[in-house]
Design a protein around this motif. Structure first.
Motif, PDB file in Angstrom:
ATOM      1  N   ALA A 101       0.642  -1.174   0.040  1.00 41.55           N
ATOM      2  CA  ALA A 101       0.214   0.062  -0.063  1.00 41.55           C
ATOM      3  C   ALA A 101       0.911   1.377  -0.004  1.00 41.55           C
ATOM      4  N   VAL A 102       0.502   2.372  -0.752  1.00 36.80           N
ATOM      5  CA  VAL A 102       1.311   3.358  -0.727  1.00 36.80           C
ATOM      6  C   VAL A 102       0.549   4.639  -0.251  1.00 36.80           C
ATOM      7  N   ARG A 103       0.892   5.398   0.833  1.00 28.23           N
ATOM      8  CA  ARG A 103       0.266   6.187   1.632  1.00 28.23           C
ATOM      9  C   ARG A 103       1.144   7.467   1.566  1.00 28.23           C
ATOM     10  N   PRO A 104       0.509   8.639   1.737  1.00 30.56           N
ATOM     11  CA  PRO A 104       1.587   9.928   1.561  1.00 30.56           C
ATOM     12  C   PRO A 104       1.545  10.537   3.039  1.00 30.56           C
ATOM     13  N   GLU A 123       1.891  13.383   5.634  1.00 33.54           N
ATOM     14  CA  GLU A 123       1.663  14.784   5.753  1.00 33.54           C
ATOM     15  C   GLU A 123       2.416  15.734   6.636  1.00 33.54           C
ATOM     16  N   TYR A 150      11.090   7.921   1.006  1.00 32.79           N
ATOM     17  CA  TYR A 150      10.254   7.043   1.497  1.00 32.79           C
ATOM     18  C   TYR A 150      10.649   6.524   2.885  1.00 32.79           C
ATOM     19  N   GLU A 204       4.073  -1.408   3.108  1.00 32.99           N
ATOM     20  CA  GLU A 204       3.349  -0.278   2.890  1.00 32.99           C
ATOM     21  C   GLU A 204       4.780   0.462   2.570  1.00 32.99           C
ATOM     22  N   LEU A 239       5.418   4.665   2.737  1.00 25.90           N
ATOM     23  CA  LEU A 239       5.084   5.895   2.938  1.00 25.90           C
ATOM     24  C   LEU A 239       5.793   6.994   2.241  1.00 25.90           C
ATOM     25  N   ILE A 281       2.222  10.570   9.913  1.00 24.56           N
ATOM     26  CA  ILE A 281       1.109   9.626   9.386  1.00 24.56           C
ATOM     27  C   ILE A 281       0.555   8.662  10.367  1.00 24.56           C
TER      28      ILE A 281
END
Length: 306
Positions: A8-11, A13, A245, A257, A259, A293
């Motif tokens: 899963a790829v998530r940004p 913040e 990353y 994941e 990030l 995150i």
């Protein structure tokens, strides 16, 4: 590498950015000349660690500073000295143990801002340039001595300092040892080999020695793994500044994941915070930013000195 289950790829913040009053814009730094040539740095954040009140402490390597960031994102200067501080862990609730590239291991008193030597040299020989550190549950301290090592000079070191003062060199052949963390059962030590673009894993044997050190994870890109963290189900989190990353790796080193920081970010280190340790905070070093995150698994609690 073939991944049977794509991660899963998530940004990431933005949590908080260094205030302008603390940015040393246009100020010359010898550390930046050597480590980030051609770039004008107003700061370079590293070493994130939380206190029991939820305050985040970070270092600023080129300008010898430590900052405290409140849970609301407010910054305060805790200390400044003639050094190049990097990784930090709490020695006890009132003191931080800091790896200082110039001065070895030093202790910072949070209340007074005073800094004193802790371990300056080994057998009268200066360290190459200490980088990061972690305590185990018995009070042993593991730390990396990176200096300017790399594939051209794979002589970076990993040390263990026992509570009785005994100092053992566990490894002396690492190309740029950087972040360091223990497995949850403390049977294995993980070390980021930044210039080798990988993470090493080594068993810690009952007699105190290490054996069969291996390459656990291999990354890619211009700058390899840096800071490391572990979560409560044994996943290894790897900050990778050259890619911006954070890799979240299963115990089999499979990425679960990724990030992702913003374009141009340099994600160097990471720490779990929040009331349940389920918020991951990361240093975007070259921009003076703290990213964050939400995670589904809590980070492993950190030990202090016995």
């Amino acid at each position: 590498m073939i991944l049977l289950n794509p991660p899963a790829v998530r940004p990431l913040e933005l949590f908080s950015s260094m205030p302008e009053k603390y940015r040393n814009t246009g100020v010359h730094s010898l550390w930046a000349d050597a480590n980030m040539p051609g770039r004008q740095l107003d700061s370079f954040l590293e070493g994130p660690v939380f206190d029991a009140q939820g305050n985040l402490f970070v270092t600023d390597i080129p300008f010898g500073r430590v900052f405290r960031i409140s849970p609301q994102g407010q910054w305060d200067l805790v200390a400044q000295w003639d050094g190049e501080p990097n990784g930090m862990k709490f020695l006890n609730p009132g003191q931080l143990l800091v790896t200082d590239y110039r001065n070895g291991l030093v202790v910072l008193d949070i209340q007074s801002g005073q800094v004193r030597p802790f371990l300056e040299r080994r057998n009268s020989e200066s360290f190459k340039g200490v980088n990061d550190l972690v305590f185990d549950s018995r009070g042993n301290l593991y730390f990396t001595d990176q200096g300017q090592t790399g594939l051209h000079d794979p002589t970076g070191r990993v040390y263990r300092l026992a509570p009785d003062g005994r100092l053992d060199m566990l490894l002396g052949n690492v190309p740029s040892p950087n972040g360091i963390v223990l497995s949850n059962d403390e049977r294995f030590l993980f070390v980021a080999a930044t210039r080798g673009n990988c993470v090493w894993r080594m068993p810690l044997l009952a007699d105190g020695s290490v054996s069969k050190a291996g390459q656990f994870f291999t990354s890619y890109g211009p700058s390899g793994p840096d800071g490391l963290a572990m979560d409560e189900i044994g996943r290894l989190l790897v900050a990778n500044p050259g890619l911006a990353y954070v890799w979240v790796l299963s115990p089999r080193a499979e990425p679960e994941e990724v990030l992702v920081g913003p374009a141009g970010a340099s994600i160097t280190n990471l720490a779990f915070g929040g009331s349940d340790r389920k918020i991951l905070f990361c240093t975007d070093s070259t921009h003076g930013n703290i990213m964050r995150i939400e995670m589904t698994v809590a980070g492993t609690p950190l030990h202090q000195n016995k």
